[in-house]
Scaffold this motif. Structure first.
Motif, mmCIF file in Angstrom:
data_model
loop_
_atom_site.group_PDB
_atom_site.id
_atom_site.type_symbol
_atom_site.label_atom_id
_atom_site.label_comp_id
_atom_site.label_asym_id
_atom_site.label_seq_id
_atom_site.Cartn_x
_atom_site.Cartn_y
_atom_site.Cartn_z
ATOM 1 N N LYS A 125 0.858 -1.177 0.000
ATOM 2 C CA LYS A 125 0.000 0.000 0.000
ATOM 3 C C LYS A 125 0.897 1.229 0.000
ATOM 4 O O LYS A 125 1.545 1.548 1.006
ATOM 5 C CB LYS A 125 -0.922 0.000 1.220
ATOM 6 C CG LYS A 125 -1.939 -1.135 1.210
ATOM 7 C CD LYS A 125 -2.853 -1.064 2.428
ATOM 8 C CE LYS A 125 -3.877 -2.197 2.400
ATOM 9 N NZ LYS A 125 -4.774 -2.152 3.593
ATOM 10 N N ILE A 126 0.961 1.889 -1.135
ATOM 11 C CA ILE A 126 1.848 3.045 -1.273
ATOM 12 C C ILE A 126 1.152 4.274 -0.702
ATOM 13 O O ILE A 126 0.179 4.768 -1.262
ATOM 14 C CB ILE A 126 2.226 3.263 -2.748
ATOM 15 C CG1 ILE A 126 2.842 1.995 -3.317
ATOM 16 C CG2 ILE A 126 3.193 4.434 -2.892
ATOM 17 C CD1 ILE A 126 3.124 2.060 -4.800
ATOM 18 N N GLU A 127 1.671 4.756 0.435
ATOM 19 C CA GLU A 127 1.032 5.873 1.120
ATOM 20 C C GLU A 127 1.680 7.225 0.785
ATOM 21 O O GLU A 127 1.006 8.246 0.734
ATOM 22 C CB GLU A 127 1.087 5.630 2.633
ATOM 23 C CG GLU A 127 0.323 4.359 3.061
ATOM 24 C CD GLU A 127 0.434 4.102 4.551
ATOM 25 O OE1 GLU A 127 1.146 4.875 5.221
ATOM 26 O OE2 GLU A 127 -0.186 3.141 5.039
ATOM 27 N N LYS A 128 2.985 7.214 0.547
ATOM 28 C CA LYS A 128 3.681 8.485 0.330
ATOM 29 C C LYS A 128 3.509 9.016 -1.093
ATOM 30 O O LYS A 128 3.425 10.212 -1.311
ATOM 31 C CB LYS A 128 5.169 8.310 0.641
ATOM 32 C CG LYS A 128 5.446 7.954 2.093
ATOM 33 C CD LYS A 128 6.938 7.780 2.320
ATOM 34 C CE LYS A 128 7.225 7.389 3.758
ATOM 35 N NZ LYS A 128 8.675 7.175 4.000
ATOM 36 N N ALA A 165 11.308 0.041 -4.827
ATOM 37 C CA ALA A 165 10.925 1.454 -4.925
ATOM 38 C C ALA A 165 9.491 1.671 -4.441
ATOM 39 O O ALA A 165 9.208 2.634 -3.719
ATOM 40 C CB ALA A 165 11.068 1.927 -6.369
ATOM 41 N N MET A 166 8.599 0.775 -4.815
ATOM 42 C CA MET A 166 7.211 0.874 -4.367
ATOM 43 C C MET A 166 7.114 0.703 -2.855
ATOM 44 O O MET A 166 6.348 1.402 -2.176
ATOM 45 C CB MET A 166 6.361 -0.170 -5.095
ATOM 46 C CG MET A 166 6.164 0.114 -6.585
ATOM 47 S SD MET A 166 5.537 -1.319 -7.519
ATOM 48 C CE MET A 166 4.044 -1.709 -6.626
ATOM 49 N N ILE A 170 7.383 5.095 -3.261
ATOM 50 C CA ILE A 170 7.468 5.817 -4.529
ATOM 51 C C ILE A 170 6.281 5.436 -5.414
ATOM 52 O O ILE A 170 5.937 4.264 -5.533
ATOM 53 C CB ILE A 170 8.794 5.497 -5.247
ATOM 54 C CG1 ILE A 170 9.973 5.914 -4.346
ATOM 55 C CG2 ILE A 170 8.887 6.203 -6.592
ATOM 56 C CD1 ILE A 170 11.313 5.452 -4.833
ATOM 57 N N LYS A 171 5.654 6.421 -5.994
ATOM 58 C CA LYS A 171 4.489 6.221 -6.854
ATOM 59 C C LYS A 171 4.791 5.180 -7.938
ATOM 60 O O LYS A 171 5.904 5.131 -8.462
ATOM 61 C CB LYS A 171 4.102 7.548 -7.502
ATOM 62 C CG LYS A 171 2.777 7.544 -8.237
ATOM 63 C CD LYS A 171 2.554 8.884 -8.947
ATOM 64 C CE LYS A 171 2.679 10.049 -7.997
ATOM 65 N NZ LYS A 171 2.417 11.349 -8.679
ATOM 66 N N LYS A 172 3.815 4.356 -8.284
ATOM 67 C CA LYS A 172 4.039 3.249 -9.211
ATOM 68 C C LYS A 172 4.672 3.687 -10.534
ATOM 69 O O LYS A 172 5.667 3.107 -10.989
ATOM 70 C CB LYS A 172 2.718 2.513 -9.490
ATOM 71 C CG LYS A 172 2.190 1.719 -8.307
ATOM 72 C CD LYS A 172 0.867 1.052 -8.638
ATOM 73 C CE LYS A 172 0.341 0.265 -7.452
ATOM 74 N NZ LYS A 172 -0.979 -0.365 -7.746
ATOM 75 N N SER A 231 -1.698 -3.240 -10.554
ATOM 76 C CA SER A 231 -1.359 -4.100 -9.405
ATOM 77 C C SER A 231 -1.461 -5.589 -9.727
ATOM 78 O O SER A 231 -2.056 -6.360 -8.983
ATOM 79 C CB SER A 231 -2.265 -3.760 -8.202
ATOM 80 O OG SER A 231 -2.142 -2.404 -7.847
ATOM 81 N N LYS A 232 -0.861 -6.000 -10.834
ATOM 82 C CA LYS A 232 -0.920 -7.401 -11.244
ATOM 83 C C LYS A 232 0.456 -8.045 -11.375
ATOM 84 O O LYS A 232 0.635 -9.035 -12.087
ATOM 85 C CB LYS A 232 -1.688 -7.522 -12.569
ATOM 86 C CG LYS A 232 -3.162 -7.144 -12.452
ATOM 87 C CD LYS A 232 -3.893 -7.316 -13.770
ATOM 88 C CE LYS A 232 -5.379 -6.961 -13.628
ATOM 89 N NZ LYS A 232 -6.109 -7.107 -14.915
#
Length: 250
Positions: A125-128, A165-166, A170-172, A231-232
């Protein structure tokens, strides 16, 4: 004909999180005659290098738009390159791997590790949602350590750097960009060293396969972007798990 197939394989597996070197190890174990030398493989990397440059051409050009953006980009990339450079140039890891009789089993363990990383990515779960220029030196170095692990066949450079990175927030789309941008100096450096070692010889038979690697690389990058955004990535984890099992039973 095999060289063209190798070019297509290189272009696809270089960017999809499935390890291009791991596939070459498996193919060599199936048929020893299907074996390109180090120089030919490095030449194919030129095609995948061009894929990155063309795909992100506008963002790469933007790096040179101002002094601040240029320095920021160089700083981020430089710290990410340190681990792979140190391990690649100053450790016996590559020689140990190349001469190891159990290389297929080592690749199997690496594929198992990679599959777990990719399967784990579905729970991230990318929060930043950090952008490329918000990446800190510490984060960059950590991603660099992840890239160094890709020196082992079966560990995908794009896969492990992308997930790392994720994980760091870091954003996808930015994680993909950083992962592939990091590939430019990495791939170019590896090719240049091989080119120098070969006394600057050019194998003209590899020109067409390199073009094939370039075109298939563009397709692979687009697939990677779509799969990551949706997200696959875990589906590649199942694929790597199958490859891992094959390495142990073969």
């Amino acid at each position: 004909m095999y060289e063209i197939f190798a070019g297509m394989l290189q272009g696809i597996t270089e960017f999809l999180p499935v390890s291009s070197s791991g596939h070459l190890v498996i193919l060599s174990s199936i048929n020893n005659s299907l074996n390109l030398n180090t120089y030919d493989i490095a030449f194919l990397h030129v095609g995948t290098l061009l894929s990155i440059i063309i795909f992100y051409r506008s963002r790469i050009i933007n790096i040179f738009s101002s002094y601040e953006i240029f320095i920021s980009s160089i700083k981020i990339l430089s710290f990410a390159l340190i681990p792979a450079v140190v391990v690649g140039l100053f450790s016996p890891l590559q020689d140990i791997i190349d001469s190891n009789k159990n290389i297929l089993q080592i690749t199997g363990v690496a594929y198992l590790f990679l599959s777990l990383i990719l399967l784990f990515s579905r729970n991230l779960k990318i929060e930043k949602n950090l952008s490329f220029h918000q990446i800190t030196i510490k984060q960059s170095f950590i991603i660099g350590i992840a890239q160094a692990l890709a020196l082992v066949p079966g560990v995908s450079r794009s896969g492990i750097t992308l997930v790392t990175a994720m994980y760091l927030g870091i954003k996808k789309t930015e994680a993909i960009y950083f992962s592939l941008l990091l590939g430019i100096p990495t791939i170019f450096g590896a090719w240049l060293l091989t080119f120098i070692d070969s006394s600057f010889n050019v194998n003209m038979e590899m020109v067409v396969p390199t073009i094939v690697a370039f075109l298939s690389g563009l397709v692979a990058i687009r697939i990677l972007v779509n799969v990551t955004v949706n997200s696959k990535l875990q589906y590649f984890g199942y694929y790597c798990l199958i490859l891992s099992a094959f390495c142990f039973i073969n």
